[in-house]
Scaffold this active site. Structure first.
Site, PDB file in Angstrom:
ATOM      1  CG  ASP A   1      11.785  -2.733   2.526  1.00 35.79           C
ATOM      2  OD1 ASP A   1      11.666  -2.126   3.627  1.00 35.79           O
ATOM      3  OD2 ASP A   1      11.512  -2.195   1.435  1.00 35.79           O
TER       4      ASP A   1
ATOM      5  CG  ASP B   1      13.268  -0.963   6.240  1.00 38.03           C
ATOM      6  OD1 ASP B   1      12.177  -1.511   6.273  1.00 38.03           O
ATOM      7  OD2 ASP B   1      13.610  -0.182   5.336  1.00 38.03           O
TER       8      ASP B   1
ATOM      9  CG  ASN C   1      13.793   0.078   0.901  1.00 38.66           C
ATOM     10  OD1 ASN C   1      13.071   0.851   0.271  1.00 38.66           O
ATOM     11  ND2 ASN C   1      13.797   0.029   2.216  1.00 38.66           N
TER      12      ASN C   1
ATOM     13  CB  THR D   1       9.199  -1.078   8.182  1.00 36.84           C
ATOM     14  OG1 THR D   1      10.201  -2.114   8.167  1.00 36.84           O
ATOM     15  CG2 THR D   1       8.734  -0.830   9.611  1.00 36.84           C
TER      16      THR D   1
ATOM     17  CG  PHE E   1       8.953   2.274  -2.128  1.00 36.13           C
ATOM     18  CD1 PHE E   1       9.327   2.187  -3.463  1.00 36.13           C
ATOM     19  CD2 PHE E   1       9.378   1.278  -1.256  1.00 36.13           C
ATOM     20  CE1 PHE E   1      10.106   1.125  -3.915  1.00 36.13           C
ATOM     21  CE2 PHE E   1      10.159   0.217  -1.699  1.00 36.13           C
ATOM     22  CZ  PHE E   1      10.526   0.137  -3.033  1.00 36.13           C
ATOM     23  CG  ASN E   2       6.950   0.473   2.454  1.00 34.73           C
ATOM     24  OD1 ASN E   2       7.952   0.196   1.800  1.00 34.73           O
ATOM     25  ND2 ASN E   2       6.996   0.896   3.704  1.00 34.73           N
TER      26      ASN E   2
ATOM     27  CG  HIS F   1       9.860   7.159   5.597  1.00 37.71           C
ATOM     28  ND1 HIS F   1       9.025   8.208   5.297  1.00 37.71           N
ATOM     29  CD2 HIS F   1      10.883   7.249   4.711  1.00 37.71           C
ATOM     30  CE1 HIS F   1       9.518   8.894   4.287  1.00 37.71           C
ATOM     31  NE2 HIS F   1      10.649   8.339   3.904  1.00 37.71           N
ATOM     32  CG  ASP F   2      10.696   1.784   7.438  1.00 38.68           C
ATOM     33  OD1 ASP F   2       9.615   2.180   6.966  1.00 38.68           O
ATOM     34  OD2 ASP F   2      11.577   1.238   6.749  1.00 38.68           O
TER      35      ASP F   2
HETATM   36  C1  BDR Z   1       9.249   3.593   2.774  1.00 40.36           C
HETATM   37  O1  BDR Z   1       9.830   3.117   1.564  1.00 40.36           O
HETATM   38  C2  BDR Z   1      11.161   2.713   1.794  1.00 40.36           C
HETATM   39  O2  BDR Z   1      12.030   3.353   0.915  1.00 40.36           O
HETATM   40  C3  BDR Z   1      11.482   3.044   3.224  1.00 40.36           C
HETATM   41  O3  BDR Z   1      12.275   2.008   3.794  1.00 40.36           O
HETATM   42  C4  BDR Z   1      10.153   3.162   3.895  1.00 40.36           C
HETATM   43  O4  BDR Z   1       9.704   1.928   4.398  1.00 40.36           O
HETATM   44  C5  BDR Z   1       9.028   5.070   2.670  1.00 40.36           C
HETATM   45  O5  BDR Z   1       8.197   5.359   1.607  1.00 40.36           O
HETATM   46 CA    CA Z   2      11.189   0.050   4.590  1.00 41.74          CA
END
Ligand code: BDR
Ligand code: CA
Length: 304
Positions: free
Chosen positions: A9, A14, A38, A123, A162-163, A233-234
């Site tokens: 996303d 990402d 996102n 991701t 978040f994800n 993160h991703d």
């Molecule tokens: C995740 O949430 C999104 O904001 C980032 O792309 C990542 O996948 C981190 O919590």
């Molecule tokens: Ca992401």
């Protein structure tokens, strides 16, 4: 070489994960699928195409997927990723549309084509992956390495990442699927910050674009966390596929809280094996941060 499908996303991190995949000879990127997260699906799809076109890799197919979670309201993260989802660099609008096939059918077709010998790297929210499991039960990837969750913290609420928080019902299906799942959560991603010193080592056209991405993305992490850099993160999930030794994992049980409001989307990881439930995922617990960050700088620079 590991065949991968990136379900994403974009999203700053990402986009960097996508670039890392393109720069890594250890993996073959079969295609990119997009999901709302996102930003809206329209924007995350455009962003995936914009990044591929920027590096001249527009032959890699992009398929658009779910435009909202399975049952929850859609919430975007414009506070982190801006109005476009990829604020910062001045990337041109996409020149081509995504493929016509829906992401879920696209994933199924690619997985079937390779008899399941594919690693799926999600991701974003897990909506597309849950739909894949439900609609195409015969098309199971041999492995899923996802960015999401946390053992002991949250970034959208105190309890949740978040994800997973976006679409907890989808995440519950993925963790309960019986597929070999690896969870790369905040416990490891927050330990590997891409600092201005790393950015200073970036070179070339791609390096310049990533620097612009990180300038925007880094502001959020400075303001909210007082971090002197950003977790990418991703890209950690992708890096774990490329170089498995960078992240140490433990085989544990992880369940998703879909019941409570307070802990919605929490990944309840049984670190001390108290529940008696069988392990269902390899959970990232430690990271070789320097190794990861050096790899990222080196591979991004190789893109020129
Ligand atoms: C995740 O949430 C999104 O904001 C980032 O792309 C990542 O996948 C981190 O919590
Ligand atoms: Ca992401």
């Amino acid at each position: 070489m590991t065949r991968i499908l990136l379900d994403c996303d974009p999203g700053h991190d990402d986009a960097i994960a996508l670039l890392l995949a393109l720069a890594s000879p250890e993996v073959e990127l079969l295609g990119v699928t997009t999901v709302a997260g996102n930003q809206t699906l329209e924007k995350t799809t455009a962003n995936a195409i914009r990044v591929l076109e920027f590096v001249g890799r527009d032959k890699i197919p992009v398929a658009a997927g779910a435009d909202r979670p399975l049952v929850r309201e859609q919430v975007v993260a414009s506070n982190v990723h801006g109005e476009t989802g990829l604020d910062g660099p001045d990337l041109p609008p996409p020149q081509a549309p995504p493929v016509e096939q829906h992401a879920v059918d696209f994933l199924a077709a690619k997985i079937r084509e390779h008899d399941g010998a594919v690693t799926l790297v999600p991701t974003g929210p897990l909506t597309n992956v849950a739909l894949l499991l439900a609609l195409h039960p015969d098309a199971r990837p041999e492995r899923i390495v996802l960015m999401g969750g946390a053992i002991a913290e949250g970034n959208v609420t105190p309890a949740a990442e978040f994800n997973i928080w976006c679409d907890p019902e989808a995440a519950a299906r993925v963790f309960g699927s019986g597929i070999d799942v690896t969870m790369i959560g905040l416990d490891v991603t927050h330990k590997a910050l891409f600092t201005p010193a790393h950015a200073a080592r970036l070179e070339g056209r791609v390096g310049g674009m990533v620097t612009e991405l990180l300038r925007f993305y880094g502001e959020f992490h400075r303001k909210v966390y007082d971090f002197d850099g950003s977790p990418i993160h991703d890209a950690v999930a992708l890096a774990h596929v490329v170089r498995p030794d960078l992240v140490e994992t433990k085989h544990l049980n992880a369940e998703i809280d879909v019941e409570s409001e307070l802990c919605r989307g929490r990944t309840v990881v049984d670190v001390w094996r108290r529940s008696g439930r069988e392990p269902n995922s390899h959970v990232g617990v430690e990271i070789d941060a320097d190794g990861f960050l050096d790899l990222l700088v080196e591979r991004l620079n190789a893109l020129g």
